[in-house]
Design an enzyme around this catalytic site. Sequence first.
Site, PDB file in Angstrom:
ATOM      1  CB  CYS A 116      10.866  15.555 -11.109  1.00 56.59           C
ATOM      2  SG  CYS A 116      11.562  16.387 -13.339  1.00 56.59           S
TER       3      CYS A 116
ATOM      4  CB  ALA B 282      -7.869  -6.357   7.977  1.00 50.93           C
TER       5      ALA B 282
ATOM      6  CB  CYS C 192      13.372  20.975 -14.473  1.00 53.34           C
ATOM      7  SG  CYS C 192      12.359  19.121 -14.276  1.00 53.34           S
TER       8      CYS C 192
ATOM      9  CB  CYS D 139      15.460  17.333 -12.531  1.00 53.15           C
ATOM     10  SG  CYS D 139      14.018  17.847 -11.757  1.00 53.15           S
TER      11      CYS D 139
ATOM     12  CG  HIS E  12       3.417  -1.931  -4.979  1.00 55.26           C
ATOM     13  ND1 HIS E  12       2.338  -1.747  -4.701  1.00 55.26           N
ATOM     14  CD2 HIS E  12       5.082  -2.467  -5.343  1.00 55.26           C
ATOM     15  CE1 HIS E  12       2.920  -3.613  -4.957  1.00 55.26           C
ATOM     16  NE2 HIS E  12       4.096  -3.891  -5.623  1.00 55.26           N
TER      17      HIS E  12
ATOM     18  CG  ASN F  49      -1.793  -1.727   1.240  1.00 48.94           C
ATOM     19  OD1 ASN F  49      -2.589  -1.935   0.034  1.00 48.94           O
ATOM     20  ND2 ASN F  49      -2.298  -1.578   2.595  1.00 48.94           N
ATOM     21  CB  VAL F  50       1.568   4.157  -2.266  1.00 47.94           C
ATOM     22  CG1 VAL F  50       1.524   3.141  -3.033  1.00 47.94           C
ATOM     23  CG2 VAL F  50      -0.548   4.435  -2.627  1.00 47.94           C
ATOM     24  CG  ASP F  51      -2.171   3.177   3.232  1.00 45.89           C
ATOM     25  OD1 ASP F  51      -3.849   2.587   1.682  1.00 45.89           O
ATOM     26  OD2 ASP F  51      -1.559   3.007   3.171  1.00 45.89           O
TER      27      ASP F  51
ATOM     28  CB  CYS G 276       9.429  19.362 -11.884  1.00 44.48           C
ATOM     29  SG  CYS G 276      11.519  19.187 -10.847  1.00 44.48           S
TER      30      CYS G 276
HETATM   31  N1  APR Z   1      -9.745  -7.474   5.503  1.00 42.92           N
HETATM   32  C1  APR Z   1      -8.647  -7.872   4.766  1.00 42.92           C
HETATM   33  N2  APR Z   1      -9.371  -8.361   3.596  1.00 42.92           N
HETATM   34  C2  APR Z   1      -9.434  -7.466   2.644  1.00 42.92           C
HETATM   35  C3  APR Z   1     -11.010  -6.819   2.598  1.00 42.92           C
HETATM   36  C4  APR Z   1     -10.592  -6.798   4.121  1.00 42.92           C
HETATM   37  N3  APR Z   1     -11.173  -5.984   4.490  1.00 42.92           N
HETATM   38  N4  APR Z   1     -11.351  -6.141   1.797  1.00 42.92           N
HETATM   39  C5  APR Z   1     -10.993  -6.820   0.736  1.00 42.92           C
HETATM   40  N5  APR Z   1      -9.533  -7.668   1.068  1.00 42.92           N
HETATM   41  C6  APR Z   1      -8.763  -8.802  -0.109  1.00 42.92           C
HETATM   42  C7  APR Z   1      -9.412  -9.105  -1.317  1.00 42.92           C
HETATM   43  O1  APR Z   1     -10.691  -9.968  -0.615  1.00 42.92           O
HETATM   44  C8  APR Z   1      -8.879  -9.282  -1.904  1.00 42.92           C
HETATM   45  O2  APR Z   1      -7.624 -10.103  -1.916  1.00 42.92           O
HETATM   46  O3  APR Z   1      -8.352  -7.558   0.305  1.00 42.92           O
HETATM   47  C9  APR Z   1      -7.153  -8.112  -1.553  1.00 42.92           C
HETATM   48  C10 APR Z   1      -7.446  -7.050  -2.536  1.00 42.92           C
HETATM   49  O4  APR Z   1      -6.852  -7.499  -3.223  1.00 42.92           O
HETATM   50  P1  APR Z   1      -5.627  -6.115  -4.612  1.00 42.92           P
HETATM   51  O5  APR Z   1      -7.761  -5.280  -4.634  1.00 42.92           O
HETATM   52  O6  APR Z   1      -5.659  -6.909  -5.805  1.00 42.92           O
HETATM   53  O7  APR Z   1      -5.430  -5.793  -3.548  1.00 42.92           O
HETATM   54  P2  APR Z   1      -3.585  -5.968  -3.668  1.00 42.92           P
HETATM   55  O8  APR Z   1      -3.412  -7.093  -3.713  1.00 42.92           O
HETATM   56  O9  APR Z   1      -2.867  -5.280  -2.589  1.00 42.92           O
HETATM   57  O10 APR Z   1      -3.062  -5.590  -5.348  1.00 42.92           O
HETATM   58  C11 APR Z   1      -1.366  -5.729  -5.729  1.00 42.92           C
HETATM   59  O11 APR Z   1      -1.578  -4.317  -7.009  1.00 42.92           O
HETATM   60  O12 APR Z   1      -2.441  -2.435  -8.193  1.00 42.92           O
HETATM   61  C12 APR Z   1      -1.493  -3.141  -8.178  1.00 42.92           C
HETATM   62  O13 APR Z   1       0.361  -1.916  -6.694  1.00 42.92           O
HETATM   63  C13 APR Z   1      -1.357  -2.347  -6.967  1.00 42.92           C
HETATM   64  O14 APR Z   1       0.257  -2.616  -4.335  1.00 42.92           O
HETATM   65  C14 APR Z   1      -1.032  -3.195  -5.225  1.00 42.92           C
HETATM   66  C15 APR Z   1      -1.174  -4.241  -6.315  1.00 42.92           C
END
Ligand code: APR
Length: 240
Positions: free
Chosen positions: A116, A221, A139, A119, A108, A91-93, A137
């Site tokens: 940029c 989760a 630049c 540069c 990620h 995750n990037v959050d 940027c």
């Molecule tokens: N708790 C736990 N798991 C969950 C929940 C929840 N509340 N809600 C959804 N999920 C599960 C889904 O069942 C699914 O298996 O989270 C997973 C999300 O999968 P993706 O959307 O494919 O995300 P991710 O696996 O993180 O993607 C990987 O793909 O698009 C690129 O760079 C992006 O980092 C990302 C990478």
Amino acid sequence: MAERRNVVALTGAGISVESGIPAFRGTQGLWEKYDPMEYATLHAFVRSPRKVWEMLSEMVSVCGDAAPNAAHKGMAALEKRGVVRAVITQNVDGLHQAAGSRRVIEYHGNMETLVCISCWKRYPTRERWRPGTVPLCDCTEILKPDVVLFGEPIPWLAQEQAEEEARTCGVLLVIGTSAQVSPACDIPRIAKESGAAVIEINPEPTSLTASVTDLHLQGTASEVLGCLVGLLRNPANGHP
Ligand code: APR
């Protein structure tokens, strides 16, 4: 987890869904709205950065408004108690850090910095980005968030650290990832081949469940981590 204690976590978009950030795949997923081949590759960014910023702006806003949920806080609590050693996140959050986790490997990248690609100068996103605008940027080139787009390599140090954690952990928690994107989806295999137990936390089975996973805890989760934190706090309540 209590016995082996060398617990490492690999997290994906699912852990942040309960913070209001949509996952990428499945119904309501970001890739349902934006074709990743048109909006999330480095090639697409170089070809039409303004178009790609339509999608990126949505991600920056959603991530900017989000707060850590019980699952992020649970991970931070388990780290504080010396059970979890590190979090490898796709995750990037920045929500793991916002919840108090200290050892977070951002596989990620992160949305909070812009770079940029001409540069290589970096800027805090909040200083350069405004809704509806495309950040520039000094630049004059268009800036890109410091995240890994498809077709870009994983930051070298993050990859090294993640693989080292996977090779040496006792338990790998795999939380909220569909495990469809490489090389992140190889991390559970590396851990398994190095003797770790792989525990998957996800409401749905994934490509790992039948092949790599030792224990699939089917649930969200926050609810599953809530239970784990409770059990580890009070092992006397009779559970293994
Ligand atoms: N708790 C736990 N798991 C969950 C929940 C929840 N509340 N809600 C959804 N999920 C599960 C889904 O069942 C699914 O298996 O989270 C997973 C999300 O999968 P993706 O959307 O494919 O995300 P991710 O696996 O993180 O993607 C990987 O793909 O698009 C690129 O760079 C992006 O980092 C990302 C990478």
